[in-house]
Design an enzyme around this catalytic site. Structure first.
Site, PDB file in Angstrom:
ATOM      1  CE1 TYR A   8     -40.020 109.313 -41.989  1.00 16.31           C
ATOM      2  CE2 TYR A   8     -41.460 108.641 -43.787  1.00 16.31           C
ATOM      3  CZ  TYR A   8     -40.952 108.437 -42.523  1.00 16.31           C
ATOM      4  OH  TYR A   8     -41.365 107.356 -41.792  1.00 16.31           O
ATOM      5  CG  ASN A  17     -38.821 102.340 -33.952  1.00 14.07           C
ATOM      6  OD1 ASN A  17     -39.718 102.231 -34.796  1.00 14.07           O
ATOM      7  ND2 ASN A  17     -38.952 103.135 -32.882  1.00 14.07           N
TER       8      ASN A  17
END
Ligand code: NDP
Length: 251
Positions: A149, A85
């Protein structure tokens, strides 16, 4: 409880979506290794868990894969699930690309995931375990101005699908959740001012077909499902948790 007797490593458990994942997995009976760099925040997550065993593992996912595995095994003796995560955002598109920031984003969101998954895999093979990667809507569809990203999460999605194919015959499942905008510290952490953040949040609300942003728990519940035997015939899947945004045509 769907994760009783399962040992789960959660990276980025010190904040936001990772802390919520720890809470939902604890509710489902999991034993947890909580990974992050900020000790005080990891302790706060641990304190918020009720009736479960949890070990704080202070580690940097870009460097400490073996140490994360060793500390988890020393404490709990097995690993059933890895939740990758931990992640960071980057700013800007190609013209204003800061290559050092690009390297940091790719190191954390992609290379760190690969290193940790590789280190955990021999132990998942023993337990017929599972990997859940926290990707993004930005992995599925492009967003102009979010180059580092988007590239990191698109590559992560291909990693999920490739390793799922490689591991399917051995009984290890690999899936991802792909959230839309969720209010956490991740956007503030790239150093934007309030006015900029408020504009970003409003655009996010307007751009999700369901007319709102997501909540950390909505992502965590999907992670718990994919981590558990309820998803026993699911591998290589990208699970959008984004109010329908992944199906919009990029402008
Ligand atoms: P937060 O900033 O709240 O949390 C990020 C977490 O990642 C922190 O716990 C941080 O821990 C950890 N982390 C970052 N770098 C490292 C590192 N090098 N080593 C160890 N831990 C690290 O963000 P979110 O909860 O929003 O993000 C979690 C995941 O969700 C990310 O992968 C993100 O890309 C993804 N996501 C988030 C969305 C959103 O809108 N919030 C949308 C789509 C996806 P510490 O500081 O303790 O090191």
């Amino acid at each position: 409880m769907s994760l009783s007797n399962k040992v789960v490593i959660v990276t980025g458990a010190s904040s936001g979506i990772g802390a919520a994942i720890a809470q939902v997995l604890a509710r489902e009976g999991a034993t947890l290794a909580l990974v992050g760099r900020n000790v005080a925040n990891l302790e706060a997550t641990k304190k918020s868990l009720k009736g479960t065993q949890a070990e704080i593992v202070v580690a940097d996912v870009t460097k400490d894969a073996d140490a994360i595995v060793q500390q988890t095994l020393a404490k709990f003796g097995r690993i059933d699930v890895l939740v990758n995560n931990a992640g960071i955002l980057g700013k800007g598109g190609l013209i204003d690309l800061d290559i050092e920031e690009f390297d940091a984003v790719l190191n954390t969101n992609l290379r760190g995931v690969i290193l940790l998954t590789k280190a955990v895999l021999p132990h998942l093979l023993k337990t017929k375990g599972a990997v859940v990667n926290v990707s993004s809507c930005a992995g599925i569809r492009p967003f102009a101005g979010a180059l580092s990203y988007g590239v990191s999460k698109a590559a992560l999605d291909q990693f999920t699908k490739i390793v799922a194919l490689e591991m399917a015959p051995q009984g290890v499942r690999v899936n991802s959740v792909n959230p839309g905008f969720v209010v956490t510290n991740i956007h503030r952490n790239i150093g934007i001012v309030d006015e900029e953040y408020n504009g970003m949040l409003q655009r996010a609300i307007n751009s999700h077909p369901m007319g709102r942003v997501g909540d950390v728990t909505e992502v965590a519940e999907a992670v718990a499902f994919l981590a558990s035997s309820k998803a026993s015939f699911t591998t290589g899947a990208l699970f959008p948790i984004d109010g329908g945004k992944h199906n919009l045509t990029p402008r």
